[in-house]
Design a protein around this motif. Sequence first.
Motif, PDB file in Angstrom:
ATOM      1  N   SER A 176       0.804  -1.221   0.000  1.00 45.18           N
ATOM      2  CA  SER A 176       0.000   0.000   0.000  1.00 45.18           C
ATOM      3  C   SER A 176       0.838   1.272   0.000  1.00 45.18           C
ATOM      4  O   SER A 176       0.335   2.348  -0.307  1.00 45.18           O
ATOM      5  N   ALA A 177       2.128   1.164   0.356  1.00 43.30           N
ATOM      6  CA  ALA A 177       2.937   2.375   0.506  1.00 43.30           C
ATOM      7  C   ALA A 177       4.235   2.356  -0.287  1.00 43.30           C
ATOM      8  O   ALA A 177       4.947   3.359  -0.324  1.00 43.30           O
ATOM      9  N   GLY A 178       4.583   1.240  -0.899  1.00 44.10           N
ATOM     10  CA  GLY A 178       5.817   1.160  -1.678  1.00 44.10           C
ATOM     11  C   GLY A 178       7.003   0.679  -0.854  1.00 44.10           C
ATOM     12  O   GLY A 178       6.845   0.063   0.206  1.00 44.10           O
ATOM     13  N   THR A 179       8.196   0.960  -1.331  1.00 37.78           N
ATOM     14  CA  THR A 179       9.424   0.519  -0.674  1.00 37.78           C
ATOM     15  C   THR A 179       9.562   1.182   0.693  1.00 37.78           C
ATOM     16  O   THR A 179       9.440   2.397   0.826  1.00 37.78           O
ATOM     17  N   THR A 180       9.826   0.369   1.717  1.00 36.65           N
ATOM     18  CA  THR A 180       9.963   0.914   3.066  1.00 36.65           C
ATOM     19  C   THR A 180      11.377   1.449   3.289  1.00 36.65           C
ATOM     20  O   THR A 180      12.334   1.028   2.640  1.00 36.65           O
ATOM     21  N   TRP A 181      11.510   2.344   4.252  1.00 33.19           N
ATOM     22  CA  TRP A 181      12.816   2.905   4.574  1.00 33.19           C
ATOM     23  C   TRP A 181      13.769   1.843   5.113  1.00 33.19           C
ATOM     24  O   TRP A 181      14.985   2.003   5.030  1.00 33.19           O
ATOM     25  N   ALA A 182      13.215   0.760   5.641  1.00 33.66           N
ATOM     26  CA  ALA A 182      14.068  -0.296   6.201  1.00 33.66           C
ATOM     27  C   ALA A 182      14.976  -0.911   5.143  1.00 33.66           C
ATOM     28  O   ALA A 182      16.043  -1.440   5.467  1.00 33.66           O
ATOM     29  N   LEU A 183      14.581  -0.850   3.856  1.00 29.99           N
ATOM     30  CA  LEU A 183      15.449  -1.368   2.803  1.00 29.99           C
ATOM     31  C   LEU A 183      16.763  -0.602   2.785  1.00 29.99           C
ATOM     32  O   LEU A 183      17.811  -1.165   2.459  1.00 29.99           O
ATOM     33  N   MET A 184      16.723   0.675   3.142  1.00 29.95           N
ATOM     34  CA  MET A 184      17.913   1.517   3.091  1.00 29.95           C
ATOM     35  C   MET A 184      18.835   1.338   4.295  1.00 29.95           C
ATOM     36  O   MET A 184      19.933   1.902   4.314  1.00 29.95           O
ATOM     37  N   THR A 185      18.386   0.591   5.285  1.00 31.71           N
ATOM     38  CA  THR A 185      19.227   0.371   6.475  1.00 31.71           C
ATOM     39  C   THR A 185      19.485  -1.120   6.657  1.00 31.71           C
ATOM     40  O   THR A 185      20.535  -1.632   6.251  1.00 31.71           O
ATOM     41  N   THR A 186      18.499  -1.809   7.206  1.00 31.37           N
ATOM     42  CA  THR A 186      18.645  -3.251   7.435  1.00 31.37           C
ATOM     43  C   THR A 186      18.879  -3.992   6.124  1.00 31.37           C
ATOM     44  O   THR A 186      19.743  -4.868   6.031  1.00 31.37           O
ATOM     45  N   GLY A 187      18.105  -3.640   5.097  1.00 30.69           N
ATOM     46  CA  GLY A 187      18.256  -4.305   3.809  1.00 30.69           C
ATOM     47  C   GLY A 187      19.626  -4.070   3.202  1.00 30.69           C
ATOM     48  O   GLY A 187      20.250  -4.995   2.669  1.00 30.69           O
ATOM     49  N   ALA A 188      20.124  -2.838   3.268  1.00 27.97           N
ATOM     50  CA  ALA A 188      21.447  -2.528   2.713  1.00 27.97           C
ATOM     51  C   ALA A 188      22.534  -3.332   3.418  1.00 27.97           C
ATOM     52  O   ALA A 188      23.464  -3.840   2.772  1.00 27.97           O
ATOM     53  N   ARG A 189      22.432  -3.471   4.732  1.00 27.16           N
ATOM     54  CA  ARG A 189      23.435  -4.231   5.478  1.00 27.16           C
ATOM     55  C   ARG A 189      23.385  -5.711   5.099  1.00 27.16           C
ATOM     56  O   ARG A 189      24.422  -6.368   5.007  1.00 27.16           O
TER      57      ARG A 189
END
Length: 317
Positions: A220-233
């Motif tokens: 409903s909202a698209g890519t979450t900000w967590a991709l840029m932190t936890t996901g990147a790591r």
Amino acid sequence: MTSSEAVKKRTMKKARRKHRRRRRARAYLLKFVLVCGLLILGLTGLRYGLNRIANQFKEWQQPYLTENSQPSDDSLSVNVSSMDIDNSILQQLQTMDLPSSQLKQITNHIEEYPERMLEALTKNEELLDYVLAYPENKDRSDKEQPIDLNKDYEEGKIPFFLQWDSRWGYHSYGTEGLIGLDGCGPTCLSMVIVGLTQDLQKNPQAVASFSVENGYLDPSAGTTWALMTTGARQLGIQAEEIRLDESVMKNELSQGHPIICSMRPGDFTTTGHFIVLTGYRDGEFTVNDPNSRSRSSRTWSYSELSHQIKNLWAFSL
């Protein structure tokens, strides 16, 4: 007058006053009951009248319906709304400065294009070739072929990827999305990972698949900000949320740390978007916007960007 007579007189006066109060109270109560009764009768009559009008409308409408039709207010409103949106988008397309042959190709086969894709085109003419090629590419059998990034990569630089690049733009992002329309987040993170690690396998399609598989896509909202932190790591690079401050941003970029920004509506988006800041020169930032070549071809001052940035992260090895 004797004292007993005076007492009797006062008692009678009190009795008369009490009687008058009771009589007034009964009168007020009677008026209240009458008003309530009139209101109830009025509402009942109004309801009856509305029902009669509705029934007459149905009788008038019935000859125009097929025998098996079962129209409802919901279905009617949805159809009318869809028609309005289609007409609005079509009108916007016709007012754009598009070659007549290409506009005709779209309008003559408008049912083959997702409505939201055409709406995106009305906001960004750079999508024209991507949109035109959609019918022949949406079911393309070679979409799973390896993606070669060798020509895009230059050592020491953050590569520039467009989310609607034909190599991955027609791939799905979630159950209903497309990377070309919805994949700005994975595309930005792909630019950063490839630039920092030289891992050419982390193309936008690969990062988009990773995002979906690991729950970083909110339908409903698209890519979450967590991709840029936890996901990147998880993908092998370090990520740190930083302050919206020109000196802080300049310092990170001077150390070779690209910055991904989540953007508010403004120059880059009408809803939400991600871009990459790749450098700082002559007092302005260089930008990789995955949705625009033109916006990526110029530099941007801090005053232009700052009020549009919701959040930002710096990346390193």
